[in-house]
Design an enzyme around this catalytic site. Structure first.
Site, PDB file in Angstrom:
ATOM      1  N   ASP A  26       0.866  -1.175   0.000  1.00  0.00           N
ATOM      2  CA  ASP A  26       0.000   0.000   0.000  1.00  0.00           C
ATOM      3  C   ASP A  26       0.900   1.222   0.000  1.00  0.00           C
ATOM      4  O   ASP A  26       1.770   1.365   0.877  1.00  0.00           O
ATOM      5  CB  ASP A  26      -0.900   0.022   1.236  1.00  0.00           C
ATOM      6  CG  ASP A  26      -2.023  -0.996   1.161  1.00  0.00           C
ATOM      7  OD1 ASP A  26      -2.301  -1.485   0.050  1.00  0.00           O
ATOM      8  OD2 ASP A  26      -2.614  -1.309   2.199  1.00  0.00           O
ATOM      9  N   ASP A  86     -13.419  -4.138  -2.196  1.00  0.00           N
ATOM     10  CA  ASP A  86     -13.335  -3.822  -0.770  1.00  0.00           C
ATOM     11  C   ASP A  86     -14.717  -4.055  -0.181  1.00  0.00           C
ATOM     12  O   ASP A  86     -15.696  -3.448  -0.621  1.00  0.00           O
ATOM     13  CB  ASP A  86     -12.897  -2.376  -0.558  1.00  0.00           C
ATOM     14  CG  ASP A  86     -11.467  -2.138  -1.016  1.00  0.00           C
ATOM     15  OD1 ASP A  86     -10.671  -3.105  -0.998  1.00  0.00           O
ATOM     16  OD2 ASP A  86     -11.134  -1.001  -1.382  1.00  0.00           O
TER      17      ASP A  86
END
Length: 259
Positions: free
Chosen positions: A11, A130
């Site tokens: 990330d 997500d």
């Protein structure tokens, strides 16, 4: 039987490797280029790179970081974050990625999946999902809702139906991230993982919650996933990629690149 893959996830925020818990409280923890090279050298099967604020900030991905990472690794490399058009896909692939992950952009414009698959091939298109647990309802009968913009915006979309739609549109793979489990190190959401894995024919990558190699074993056995995404467990030096692979192999999981 196909080998199961172990995929470290980077990330990235403002060009720095970062990590949070349940998509909150992110702190910078290192350099993504050096970290990607390390995991490649340790035997990771693939690397996933997410520019985690690109969509929320309505900007393109940091292509210079993608290029630097791609120059250091020689395994499949998937990139996501702020990809909203076929041109964005092309730019990321030309920067050195083998796959592009579409998430928020695909929810807002599902045609980008089919357009990308037609242009570059389904094998290049990863549908990033997500997902958050919610009360079951007529709109969300599975009890799992799609959220976008890094978990900031609930969409009222059922995750199971979206997975099936993404597959029908031409996605070649799904990266399934449980926001509830993300960064907790308590294990993947096996109910969610198995639900999606058993409902589509394309590979599903389990994501969110790995804290011990036993969690990866559970993801690919009980959860029926094709691969397990890992982050905190290796970023903080608790386990190495070779040690994780050795553990999984000892539990009977077919694994590649065991040193």
């Amino acid at each position: 039987m196909l080998s199961k893959r172990i995929i470290p996830c980077l990330d990235v925020r403002n060009g720095k490797l970062t990590k949070g818990v349940k998509f909150k409280g992110n702190v910078d923890i290192g350099d993504p280029v050096e970290t990607a090279k390390k995991y490649y050298e340790e035997g990771a099967d693939e690397i996933v790179f997410y520019d985690i604020t690109a969509s929320a900030e309505a900007r393109g991905i940091f292509l210079d970081v993608v290029e630097k990472v791609a120059s250091q690794i020689f395994i499949p490399f998937s990139v996501g974050g702020g990809i909203n058009t076929v041109q964005d896909m092309r730019d990321v692939l030309l920067a050195g990625a083998e796959k592009v992950s579409v998430n928020s952009g695909a929810v807002k414009n599902p045609d980008i999946i089919s357009e990308g698959a037609a242009r570059f091939g389904s094998q290049c298109i990863v549908l990033g999902m997500d997902v958050k647990r919610v009360e079951k309802s007529d709109d969300i009968p599975s009890g799992f809702e799609i959220v976008i913009h890094g978990g900031r915006k609930h969409m009222g979309m059922d995750a199971l139906e979206w997975a099936k739609t993404g597959e029908a549109l031409g996605a070649g793979e799904i990266c399934l991230n449980s926001i509830d489990a993300d960064g907790t190190k308590d294990g993947y959401d096996l109910e969610l993982t198995r639900l999606i894995s058993e409902s589509v024919r394309i590979p599903v990558i389990a994501s969110g919650g790995a804290g011990h190699p036993s969690h990866m074993v559970d993801a690919v056995t009980k959860g029926k996933a094709s691969a397990a995404l890992i982050a905190s467990i290796v970023h903080y030096g608790e386990w190495t990629v070779p040690d994780i692979k050795k553990y999984m192999a000892e539990q009977g999981v077919i694994i590649r690149n065991i040193w």
